[in-house]
Design a protein around this motif. Structure first.
Motif, PDB file in Angstrom:
ATOM      1  N   TYR A 128       0.841  -1.198   0.000  1.00  0.00           N
ATOM      2  CA  TYR A 128       0.000   0.000   0.000  1.00  0.00           C
ATOM      3  C   TYR A 128       0.878   1.250   0.000  1.00  0.00           C
ATOM      4  O   TYR A 128       1.832   1.358   0.774  1.00  0.00           O
ATOM      5  N   ARG A 129       0.539   2.143  -0.893  1.00  0.00           N
ATOM      6  CA  ARG A 129       1.217   3.438  -1.030  1.00  0.00           C
ATOM      7  C   ARG A 129       2.736   3.279  -1.049  1.00  0.00           C
ATOM      8  O   ARG A 129       3.468   4.060  -0.449  1.00  0.00           O
ATOM      9  N   GLY A 130       3.193   2.253  -1.782  1.00  0.00           N
ATOM     10  CA  GLY A 130       4.624   2.080  -1.998  1.00  0.00           C
ATOM     11  C   GLY A 130       5.371   1.404  -0.873  1.00  0.00           C
ATOM     12  O   GLY A 130       6.620   1.421  -0.877  1.00  0.00           O
ATOM     13  N   TYR A 131       4.667   0.795   0.072  1.00  0.00           N
ATOM     14  CA  TYR A 131       5.321   0.103   1.175  1.00  0.00           C
ATOM     15  C   TYR A 131       4.772  -1.317   1.327  1.00  0.00           C
ATOM     16  O   TYR A 131       3.559  -1.543   1.190  1.00  0.00           O
ATOM     17  N   LEU A 132       5.670  -2.249   1.636  1.00  0.00           N
ATOM     18  CA  LEU A 132       5.227  -3.582   2.020  1.00  0.00           C
ATOM     19  C   LEU A 132       4.511  -3.494   3.360  1.00  0.00           C
ATOM     20  O   LEU A 132       5.033  -2.915   4.324  1.00  0.00           O
ATOM     21  N   SER A 133       3.341  -4.067   3.439  1.00  0.00           N
ATOM     22  CA  SER A 133       2.570  -4.032   4.675  1.00  0.00           C
ATOM     23  C   SER A 133       2.682  -5.375   5.391  1.00  0.00           C
ATOM     24  O   SER A 133       3.256  -6.339   4.863  1.00  0.00           O
ATOM     25  N   ASP A 134       2.122  -5.440   6.559  1.00  0.00           N
ATOM     26  CA  ASP A 134       2.121  -6.689   7.329  1.00  0.00           C
ATOM     27  C   ASP A 134       0.782  -7.399   7.209  1.00  0.00           C
ATOM     28  O   ASP A 134       0.453  -8.252   8.048  1.00  0.00           O
ATOM     29  N   VAL A 135      -0.004  -7.055   6.193  1.00  0.00           N
ATOM     30  CA  VAL A 135      -1.262  -7.749   5.911  1.00  0.00           C
ATOM     31  C   VAL A 135      -1.246  -8.194   4.451  1.00  0.00           C
ATOM     32  O   VAL A 135      -0.463  -7.690   3.637  1.00  0.00           O
ATOM     33  N   ASP A 136      -2.123  -9.127   4.128  1.00  0.00           N
ATOM     34  CA  ASP A 136      -2.174  -9.673   2.775  1.00  0.00           C
ATOM     35  C   ASP A 136      -3.484  -9.374   2.050  1.00  0.00           C
ATOM     36  O   ASP A 136      -3.621  -9.728   0.877  1.00  0.00           O
ATOM     37  N   CYS A 137      -4.448  -8.763   2.729  1.00  0.00           N
ATOM     38  CA  CYS A 137      -5.780  -8.555   2.139  1.00  0.00           C
ATOM     39  C   CYS A 137      -6.215  -7.106   2.277  1.00  0.00           C
ATOM     40  O   CYS A 137      -5.764  -6.372   3.156  1.00  0.00           O
ATOM     41  N   ARG A 138      -7.180  -6.736   1.457  1.00  0.00           N
ATOM     42  CA  ARG A 138      -7.650  -5.354   1.346  1.00  0.00           C
ATOM     43  C   ARG A 138      -8.743  -5.009   2.344  1.00  0.00           C
ATOM     44  O   ARG A 138      -9.125  -3.840   2.465  1.00  0.00           O
ATOM     45  N   TRP A 139      -9.344  -5.994   3.042  1.00  0.00           N
ATOM     46  CA  TRP A 139     -10.640  -5.814   3.689  1.00  0.00           C
ATOM     47  C   TRP A 139     -10.680  -4.628   4.640  1.00  0.00           C
ATOM     48  O   TRP A 139     -11.550  -3.754   4.531  1.00  0.00           O
ATOM     49  N   ASP A 140      -9.747  -4.569   5.597  1.00  0.00           N
ATOM     50  CA  ASP A 140      -9.786  -3.489   6.579  1.00  0.00           C
ATOM     51  C   ASP A 140      -9.440  -2.141   5.954  1.00  0.00           C
ATOM     52  O   ASP A 140      -9.832  -1.092   6.481  1.00  0.00           O
ATOM     53  N   VAL A 141      -8.700  -2.153   4.852  1.00  0.00           N
ATOM     54  CA  VAL A 141      -8.405  -0.899   4.148  1.00  0.00           C
ATOM     55  C   VAL A 141      -9.693  -0.294   3.608  1.00  0.00           C
ATOM     56  O   VAL A 141      -9.962   0.904   3.799  1.00  0.00           O
ATOM     57  N   ILE A 142     -10.506  -1.113   2.960  1.00  0.00           N
ATOM     58  CA  ILE A 142     -11.774  -0.591   2.428  1.00  0.00           C
ATOM     59  C   ILE A 142     -12.705  -0.219   3.572  1.00  0.00           C
ATOM     60  O   ILE A 142     -13.429   0.778   3.498  1.00  0.00           O
ATOM     61  N   SER A 143     -12.693  -1.021   4.619  1.00  0.00           N
ATOM     62  CA  SER A 143     -13.560  -0.726   5.765  1.00  0.00           C
ATOM     63  C   SER A 143     -13.295   0.680   6.304  1.00  0.00           C
ATOM     64  O   SER A 143     -14.223   1.453   6.547  1.00  0.00           O
ATOM     65  N   ALA A 144     -12.025   1.003   6.475  1.00  0.00           N
ATOM     66  CA  ALA A 144     -11.678   2.337   6.979  1.00  0.00           C
ATOM     67  C   ALA A 144     -11.915   3.416   5.931  1.00  0.00           C
ATOM     68  O   ALA A 144     -12.245   4.555   6.258  1.00  0.00           O
ATOM     69  N   ALA A 145     -11.781   3.042   4.653  1.00  0.00           N
ATOM     70  CA  ALA A 145     -11.903   4.030   3.578  1.00  0.00           C
ATOM     71  C   ALA A 145     -13.321   4.554   3.408  1.00  0.00           C
ATOM     72  O   ALA A 145     -13.521   5.630   2.835  1.00  0.00           O
ATOM     73  N   VAL A 146     -14.328   3.803   3.876  1.00  0.00           N
ATOM     74  CA  VAL A 146     -15.723   4.247   3.737  1.00  0.00           C
ATOM     75  C   VAL A 146     -16.406   4.395   5.099  1.00  0.00           C
ATOM     76  O   VAL A 146     -17.627   4.429   5.189  1.00  0.00           O
ATOM     77  N   ASP A 147     -15.599   4.498   6.144  1.00  0.00           N
ATOM     78  CA  ASP A 147     -16.157   4.587   7.497  1.00  0.00           C
ATOM     79  C   ASP A 147     -16.662   6.002   7.753  1.00  0.00           C
ATOM     80  O   ASP A 147     -15.887   6.928   7.957  1.00  0.00           O
ATOM     81  N   ASP A 148     -17.984   6.160   7.728  1.00  0.00           N
ATOM     82  CA  ASP A 148     -18.573   7.494   7.900  1.00  0.00           C
ATOM     83  C   ASP A 148     -19.055   7.739   9.324  1.00  0.00           C
ATOM     84  O   ASP A 148     -19.744   8.730   9.586  1.00  0.00           O
ATOM     85  N   ARG A 149     -18.703   6.865  10.265  1.00  0.00           N
ATOM     86  CA  ARG A 149     -19.184   7.029  11.635  1.00  0.00           C
ATOM     87  C   ARG A 149     -18.582   8.270  12.295  1.00  0.00           C
ATOM     88  O   ARG A 149     -17.414   8.600  12.106  1.00  0.00           O
ATOM     89  N   THR A 150     -19.388   8.907  13.089  1.00  0.00           N
ATOM     90  CA  THR A 150     -18.912  10.037  13.878  1.00  0.00           C
ATOM     91  C   THR A 150     -18.196   9.527  15.127  1.00  0.00           C
ATOM     92  O   THR A 150     -18.279   8.338  15.475  1.00  0.00           O
ATOM     93  N   ASP A 151     -17.503  10.434  15.812  1.00  0.00           N
ATOM     94  CA  ASP A 151     -16.849  10.047  17.068  1.00  0.00           C
ATOM     95  C   ASP A 151     -17.867   9.525  18.080  1.00  0.00           C
ATOM     96  O   ASP A 151     -17.575   8.605  18.849  1.00  0.00           O
ATOM     97  N   GLU A 152     -19.057  10.108  18.080  1.00  0.00           N
ATOM     98  CA  GLU A 152     -20.100   9.629  18.995  1.00  0.00           C
ATOM     99  C   GLU A 152     -20.488   8.195  18.681  1.00  0.00           C
ATOM    100  O   GLU A 152     -20.633   7.357  19.580  1.00  0.00           O
TER     101      GLU A 152
END
Length: 620
Positions: free
Chosen positions: A279-303
């Motif tokens: 991701y973004r030019g770096y080797l990560s310590d994960v092999d799947c996209r799932w949590d990346v997409i989860s955070a990418a569309v997370d519209d929850r407020t702090d509350e």
């Protein structure tokens, strides 16, 4: 990615003011559909797949490769071009201006010979796109993500991020890389405005011997975590590609059964198909996209996330809109997660004949706000349209999706399997699609029981994303799968993926279940049977570690590259070499550690295949 409506999108403030109306009428639309279609039955299974592609531009002199922002141009050309193949295909827009989604124009039918058509159809789709391209400088790949997405000048034509713009405000991802269809920039903007800040994506970095310790790339950005790769735009998630498989069941009850049973298997398939370690030019310590997409569309407020007391928000919400399912549709016993739900809608649903578990599922989806609406599609007929239901349904992206019949069609109750990562070759993609189809048929035929507590499915989803999870992680799975009674006591243990797929002394394995289903097929054509065996064998060898996952193969390629400095950095030239290697593999280059010795079984012999032979094939 949802319905692409034509019209003027509403601003976030306008959408927010219509949110209650959209939710209320979305519930009315579901009730109308449910009561019309709840008893509808279909004799023939139908199914189909969706594959997403990335478009590339090569500069061979500079040894650079870019994401090619040419989706609109290619789709316009495809729309004007007559398809010459037996099975017409459909191409549609996706989130990125460098992505295209494809699917069969018509669903496949209930006949195992149809599995022969999967790889042919996938090759036709790829060929249709490839014919539009310059052979030397352009390419289309089925890979899950581009390793340097978000790095300087990662796209062509070049575009710069707009941190002070009015869409993503990303430090890395240019708004020009968002598909210009109004739905996509509107979703991006509205998610940011709803949560009150940019999305925050932090992926753990792979710590090699020369990786800075701590790895702290943005010490002045509060959202950026140490020892993590920081990203800040929806495009980092929705710019990834995957395969989705949709099954039309014989009736609503079978669809609900498949939804539940396949949800348990979905983390296992995700680990087997793992394909996104950079991701973004770096080797990560994960092999799947799932949590990346989860955070990418997370519209929850702090509350809603529990970081602040509830004042303006109504609910504590334990997950992003992109997440694992939070309730089963046929078992309350194993639904040990208590999801928040809209009680008013739940009561309305049950008062109109919807049972408890299905009402809970829908009422949970409808705690969310609509995040994309169009001015010309607010006042609609609830008995004839389902736009408002779909506005919530299509923006709850879970590992499984339960899909009611659309209005005024002969389409039935469906489920969508959503965890398969895009693979390098059509053979691999066809193998995963076929595996899911065969498993769905075995589940329906043998009434197997995969139920485990849903909290353990969530844990399995977390484990499935870890580096080399297919070999190094264990997963909760049920041993007594032949206990058809949902209420019988489960025998749940932790097993390796090899044990889950190939079995052990105490558990037969999923592939044996599939082979048992296949052994009941009379006079199966040789070509079909042999190709299915090759698909199953690929999955089995991945599970045993005899073949690498795509993620492991990519990781090894980087670590063995002569320019790699063991600092986790994946440079432009390394990425160029990786994409050229993928291009060669796509064009037929042998890659034994990734693909073994599998070849296309293209002869058309009419030889019949004895059903008792299947139990011994695909077991090596």
């Amino acid at each position: 990615m949802g319905i692409l409506v034509k019209g003027k999108p509403l601003t976030w403030e306008e959408t927010k003011s219509k949110a209650d109306y959209i939710r209320e009428h979305g519930i009315e639309q579901f009730i109308s559909t449910y009561n019309k279609m709840k008893d509808k039955t279909y004799e023939v299974l139908k199914w189909g797949d969706e594959i997403e592609y990335l478009l590339f531009k090569f500069d061979h002199k500079k040894k650079r490769v870019y994401l090619h922002r040419k989706t609109k141009e290619y789709l316009e050309q495809l729309a004007q071009k007559k398809c010459n193949f037996d099975i017409p295909v459909t191409f549609v827009e996706e989130y990125g201006s460098f992505q295209i989604e494809s699917a069969p124009n018509e669903p496949f039918l209930d006949g195992l010979e149809e599995l022969n058509n999967v790889i042919r159809d996938m090759r036709h789709r790829r060929k249709e796109l490839t014919l539009l391209m310059d052979e030397e400088s352009e390419a289309v790949f089925t890979i899950t993500n581009f390793p340097r997405l978000g790095c300087p000048d990662f796209c062509w034509p070049s575009a710069k991020p707009s941190p002070n713009g009015n869409v993503s405000q990303s430090l890395f991802y240019p708004d020009e890389c968002i598909n210009p269809h109004p739905r996509f920039p509107n979703l991006t903007r509205n998610i940011r405005l709803r949560r009150g800040k940019k999305v925050e994506i932090n992926v753990p970095i792979y710590k090699d011997k020369n990786t800075p310790d701590p790895f702290d790339e943005f010490p002045d950005v509060d959202a950026a975590k140490k020892d993590h790769i920081y990203m800040d735009a929806m495009g980092f998630g929705m710019g990834c590609c995957c395969i989705q498989v949709t099954f039309q069941a014989c009736d609503m009850n079978e669809a609900r059964c498949l939804y539940d049973q396949l949800a348990v298997v979905s983390p296992i398939v995700m680990a087997l198909s793992a394909a996104s370690p950079i991701y973004r030019g770096y080797l990560s310590d994960v092999d799947c996209r799932w949590d990346v997409i989860s955070a990418a569309v997370d519209d929850r407020t702090d509350e809603e996330m529990g970081k602040a007391p509830l004042k303006e928000s109504k609910y504590r919400i334990n997950s992003s809109r992109y997440s694992c399912i939070n309730s089963y549709l046929n078992s309350e016993k194993y639904s040990d997660i208590t999801p928040p739900y809209n009680k008013e809608f739940y009561e309305k649903l049950t008062a109109n004949g919807v049972d408890h578990l299905l009402a809970l599922h829908v009422a949970h989806l409808f705690i969310r706000d609509p995040i994309s609406a169009f001015a010309n599609r607010i006042e609609i007929n609830d008995s004839e349209d389902t736009d408002h239901f779909e506005s919530l349904q299509s923006t709850n992206w879970q590992n499984m999706r339960f899909k009611p019949p659309p209005p005024n069609s002969d389409i039935g109750w469906r489920v969508e399997f959503r965890t398969i990562e895009a693979q390098t070759t059509d053979f691999e993609n066809a193998a995963f699609v076929s595996f899911c189809i065969l498993l769905s048929r075995a589940i329906a035929s043998f009434r197997v029981n995969f139920y485990i507590p849903l909290s353990l499915v969530h844990e399995n989803m977390n484990r499935a994303q870890k580096r080399n999870a297919v070999l190094e992680q264990k997963f909760y799975f049920r041993k007594n799968i032949q206990c058809c009674n949902c209420d019988c006591e489960p025998d749940i243990v932790e097993m390796t993926i090899n044990e889950i797929i190939n079995g052990n002394d105490d558990f037969p394995g999923i592939c044996k279940l599939i082979r048992a289903y296949m052994s009941n097929m009379i006079d199966l054509e040789f070509l079909t049977a042999t190709r299915i065996c090759s698909y199953i064998s690929l999955i089995q060898k991945r599970a045993r570690g005899e073949l690498l996952t795509t993620a492991s193969w990519i990781r090894n390629f980087v670590k063995e590259h002569p320019l790699y400095q063991h600092d986790s950095v994946v440079s432009d030239e390394m990425t160029y070499d990786l994409m050229m290697e993928i291009k060669d593999i796509t064009n037929g280059k042998s890659m034994p550690d990734l693909l073994g010795n599998y070849r296309d079984l293209s002869d058309n012999r009419d030889t019949k295949f004895r059903r008792d032979s299947f139990m011994t094939l695909g077991t090596e």
